[in-house]
Motif scaffolding. Structure first.
Motif, short mmCIF file in Angstrom:
data_model
loop_
_atom_site.label_atom_id
_atom_site.label_comp_id
_atom_site.label_asym_id
_atom_site.label_seq_id
_atom_site.Cartn_x
_atom_site.Cartn_y
_atom_site.Cartn_z
N GLY A 35 153.35 -82.64 34.87
CA GLY A 35 152.52 -83.69 34.95
C GLY A 35 152.75 -84.77 34.11
O GLY A 35 152.26 -85.73 34.20
N GLY A 36 153.81 -84.61 33.14
CA GLY A 36 153.99 -85.76 32.49
C GLY A 36 153.54 -85.68 31.11
O GLY A 36 152.76 -84.51 30.64
N TYR A 37 153.17 -86.58 30.26
CA TYR A 37 152.84 -86.50 28.88
C TYR A 37 152.38 -87.87 28.34
O TYR A 37 152.64 -88.93 29.04
CB TYR A 37 153.74 -85.95 27.73
N SER A 38 151.75 -87.90 27.54
CA SER A 38 150.64 -89.31 26.99
C SER A 38 151.69 -89.54 25.49
O SER A 38 152.28 -88.84 24.97
CB SER A 38 149.33 -88.83 26.76
N VAL A 39 151.31 -90.59 24.96
CA VAL A 39 151.79 -91.30 23.80
C VAL A 39 151.11 -90.26 22.70
O VAL A 39 151.89 -90.16 21.55
CB VAL A 39 151.13 -92.91 23.42
N HIS A 41 150.46 -87.01 22.57
CA HIS A 41 151.44 -85.95 22.64
C HIS A 41 152.69 -86.10 21.92
O HIS A 41 153.24 -85.52 21.24
CB HIS A 41 151.66 -85.49 23.79
N VAL A 42 153.34 -87.25 22.17
CA VAL A 42 154.61 -87.66 21.72
C VAL A 42 154.42 -87.84 20.22
O VAL A 42 155.32 -87.52 19.50
CB VAL A 42 155.67 -88.74 22.42
N GLU A 43 153.27 -88.58 19.85
CA GLU A 43 153.05 -88.93 18.48
C GLU A 43 153.14 -87.47 17.60
O GLU A 43 153.48 -87.46 16.49
CB GLU A 43 151.98 -89.65 18.33
N ALA A 44 152.30 -86.73 18.34
CA ALA A 44 151.93 -85.44 17.70
C ALA A 44 153.49 -84.50 17.59
O ALA A 44 153.70 -84.13 16.43
CB ALA A 44 151.02 -84.56 18.39
N LEU A 45 154.22 -84.79 18.38
CA LEU A 45 155.70 -84.14 18.37
C LEU A 45 156.33 -84.78 17.05
O LEU A 45 157.17 -84.04 16.52
CB LEU A 45 156.30 -84.29 19.53
N ARG A 46 156.20 -85.97 17.08
CA ARG A 46 156.98 -86.91 16.06
C ARG A 46 156.53 -86.49 14.70
O ARG A 46 157.33 -86.30 13.75
CB ARG A 46 156.97 -88.46 16.42
#
Length: 169
Positions: A35-39, A41-46
């Motif tokens: 379903g996609g992802y949010s900013v 989530h990407v920030e947490a991954l980074r």
């Protein structure tokens, strides 16, 4: 070809990307999020992934992430080519696998770009949209592949059945 494609799907999606969660403190890789992802989530991954982990994800995209979409598209197009008469139906059935391969490869590059430099919300939105589109095209491509193979099996079975009823088999 189907067995190799299924193996590559399992290797890429079920094994490697799930193992990448070990490098991200249990966070799901963007490729896996239908379903996609949010900013956020990407920030947490980074924050969770160091440079080596991001490099590992990039490597996964350059290996299994490259082979899987290309094999799936080619095997699906081959199955359609062998089992479908020439004409517009064949071309229509070729569109989803070709689009899947293009979108998947583009998505891999877009995800890798999220781990370089400042985080751009527009880049996250593009990558998320590509991920969702890729999953829809994956389902469409799989449906075409299995539909064509099942139709070919049924057609062959009926032909053999008719030959056996006539005593020619």
């Amino acid at each position: 070809g189907l067995v190799v494609t299924l193996f590559l799907f399992g290797y890429f999606h079920l094994l490697v990307l799930n193992q990448m969660e070990d490098l991200s403190n249990g966070l799901t890789m963007p490729d896996q999020m239908i379903g996609g992802y949010s900013v956020e989530h990407v920030e947490a991954l980074r924050q969770a992934m160091d440079a080596d982990a991001a490099g590992q994800l990039n490597y996964v995209h350059k290996t299994a992430g490259l082979l899987f979409p290309l094999f799936l598209a080619l095997i699906t197009m081959l199955a359609v080519n062998i089992n479908t008469a020439r004409g517009s139906v064949r071309w229509i059935l070729w569109v989803p696998p070709m689009a899947f391969a293009v979108v998947d490869l583009w998505e891999n590059r877009a995800i890798d770009a999220l781990f370089i430099g400042a985080l751009d919300p527009a880049a996250v939105s593009l990558a998320s949209t590509l991920t969702t589109t890729r999953w829809m095209l994956l389902f469409a491509t799989a449906a075409i592949l299995f539909g064509v193979l099942i139709a070919a099996f049924v057609r062959t079975f009926r032909e053999k059945w008719e030959l056996s009823k006539r005593g020619l088999l």
